[in-house]
Design an enzyme around this catalytic site. Structure first.
Site, mmCIF file in Angstrom:
data_model
loop_
_atom_site.group_PDB
_atom_site.id
_atom_site.type_symbol
_atom_site.label_atom_id
_atom_site.label_comp_id
_atom_site.label_asym_id
_atom_site.label_seq_id
_atom_site.Cartn_x
_atom_site.Cartn_y
_atom_site.Cartn_z
ATOM 1 N N GLY A 208 -7.257 3.388 22.796
ATOM 2 C CA GLY A 208 -5.947 2.779 22.646
ATOM 3 C C GLY A 208 -5.888 1.865 21.434
ATOM 4 N N SER B 89 -10.058 7.393 17.408
ATOM 5 C CA SER B 89 -10.504 6.187 18.093
ATOM 6 C C SER B 89 -9.414 5.664 19.032
ATOM 7 C CB SER B 89 -10.877 5.108 17.066
ATOM 8 O OG SER B 89 -11.181 3.888 17.702
ATOM 9 N N GLY C 40 -0.041 -3.962 10.073
ATOM 10 C CA GLY C 40 -0.565 -2.981 11.014
ATOM 11 C C GLY C 40 0.020 -1.587 10.872
ATOM 12 N N GLU C 41 0.566 -1.278 9.682
ATOM 13 C CA GLU C 41 1.186 0.051 9.508
ATOM 14 C C GLU C 41 0.181 1.188 9.683
ATOM 15 O OE1 GLU C 41 3.696 2.660 6.215
ATOM 16 O OE2 GLU C 41 3.845 0.479 6.186
ATOM 17 N N ARG C 42 -1.053 0.957 9.260
ATOM 18 C CA ARG C 42 -2.073 1.997 9.401
ATOM 19 C C ARG C 42 -2.326 2.305 10.880
ATOM 20 N NH1 ARG C 42 -7.715 1.610 9.443
ATOM 21 N NH2 ARG C 42 -8.792 3.491 8.746
ATOM 22 N N ARG D 12 -8.713 -5.760 4.188
ATOM 23 C CA ARG D 12 -9.278 -4.455 4.552
ATOM 24 C C ARG D 12 -9.695 -3.647 3.329
ATOM 25 N NH1 ARG D 12 -8.064 -3.584 9.910
ATOM 26 N NH2 ARG D 12 -6.423 -4.903 10.758
ATOM 27 N N ARG E 282 0.836 -1.192 0.000
ATOM 28 C CA ARG E 282 0.000 0.000 0.000
ATOM 29 C C ARG E 282 0.876 1.249 0.000
ATOM 30 N NH1 ARG E 282 -4.299 1.531 4.758
ATOM 31 N NH2 ARG E 282 -5.417 3.179 3.664
ATOM 32 N N GLU F 43 -3.266 -8.725 4.408
ATOM 33 C CA GLU F 43 -3.886 -7.795 5.343
ATOM 34 C C GLU F 43 -4.577 -6.650 4.597
ATOM 35 O OE1 GLU F 43 -2.746 -5.099 9.219
ATOM 36 O OE2 GLU F 43 -1.549 -4.948 7.413
#
Length: 282
Positions: A59, A54, A78-80, A116, A40, A112
């Site tokens: 957290g 959020s 999980g970079e986002r 998403r 991405r 991933e």
């Protein structure tokens, strides 16, 4: 995180389904670095801000996946969340550390993002192409990994053959992958870019785009045939002047025929004399 229809799924690839929390550690956010091979390339700022808000409230609920590299930790998945946590001013983030190969890291990052629906069609195509090029995977192997058909992988990577301007329209969402596939048969880059702009300006759907491209290709084919016919007519006229009779060229795909008409035996002898004339001069 598993979703049906996406190959092995992240759970199978990173084996994080255990309820034991011992595998989760908290790391300082500045110890973590993004994945340079992240499929991405674009992150929606508005969505990132929403996630950041959020995270401020609740957290980081789901840990990111990292690999230890020298003095830093490289993000696998999980970079986002990591970007949003930084935006929120979070100092530490939950992490699961995994020792994976470059191929496994690429597969996980791709899956991933596909789960998403975060990748645009060009990013997706580039990721498939990298798996096949750098990691020597076949289309069949990629299709099994991501849970898509082989034809879907093939159609996706075909987009990479388009010119940069057309690809930029796809990347920023002005053209869908469906629009893009209809443009692939247009070999002339200038014509393709002009058509792409026309589709965007007129807000054409995919079906109307297919009709437009078909008309353009038919028109271009007829124009080329007319140009070819003009060249043949010119050659036929030259031969007619040489032989003094009607000459017809019959072109084929790789070879053709020259038909020279004669109207009597004497006429045939005259034509043969013209053909043999250069030999007589030697």
């Amino acid at each position: 995180m598993n979703k049906t229809g996406l190959g092995k799924g992240l759970g199978a690839l990173i084996e994080t389904e255990s309820t034991d929390n011992n595998g989760i550690v908290e790391l300082k956010i500045n110890e973590i670095e993004p994945n340079i091979n992240q499929p991405r390339k674009r992150f929606d700022d508005d969505k990132l801000k929403q996630l950041s808000e959020s995270i401020k409230q609740h957290g980081v609920v789901q840990p990111i996946i990292c690999k230890k590299e020298d003095d830093a930790f490289r993000i696998i998945a999980g970079e986002r969340r990591w970007r949003a946590a930084r935006m929120a001013g979070i100092e530490k983030i939950p992490v699961i550390i995994k020792d994976l190969t470059s191929k496994e890291i690429m597969e996980i990052a791709l899956i991933e993002n596909l789960q998403r629906e975060d990748l645009n069609p060009i990013e997706e195509a580039e990721a498939y192409d990298k798996l096949m090029g750098e990691f020597k995977m076949t289309q069949e192997e990629v299709s099994k990994t991501v849970g898509k058909s082989r034809s879907a992988i093939a159609n996706s990577t075909r987009l990479l053959g388009l010119d940069n301007e057309t690809k930029s329209y796809i990347s920023n969402g002005q053209l869908s992958s469906g629009h893009a596939r209809t443009l692939i048969p247009i070999a002339d880059i200038e014509m393709r870019v002009k058509t792409a702009r026309d589709i965007i300006d007129r807000d054409l759907n995919v079906r109307d785009t297919e009709k437009l491209v078909k008309r353009l290709l038919t028109k271009r084919s007829m124009t080329k045939q007319k140009e070819k016919d003009c060249d043949l007519i010119e050659i036929e006229d030259k031969l007619k002047n040489i032989f003094g009779t009607k000459v017809k060229l019959l072109p084929g795909n790789k070879k053709g025929k020259i038909v020279i008409e004669y109207y009597s035996n004497d006429d045939l002898d005259r034509i043969l004399d013209i053909v043999e004339r250069p030999k007589k001069k030697q």
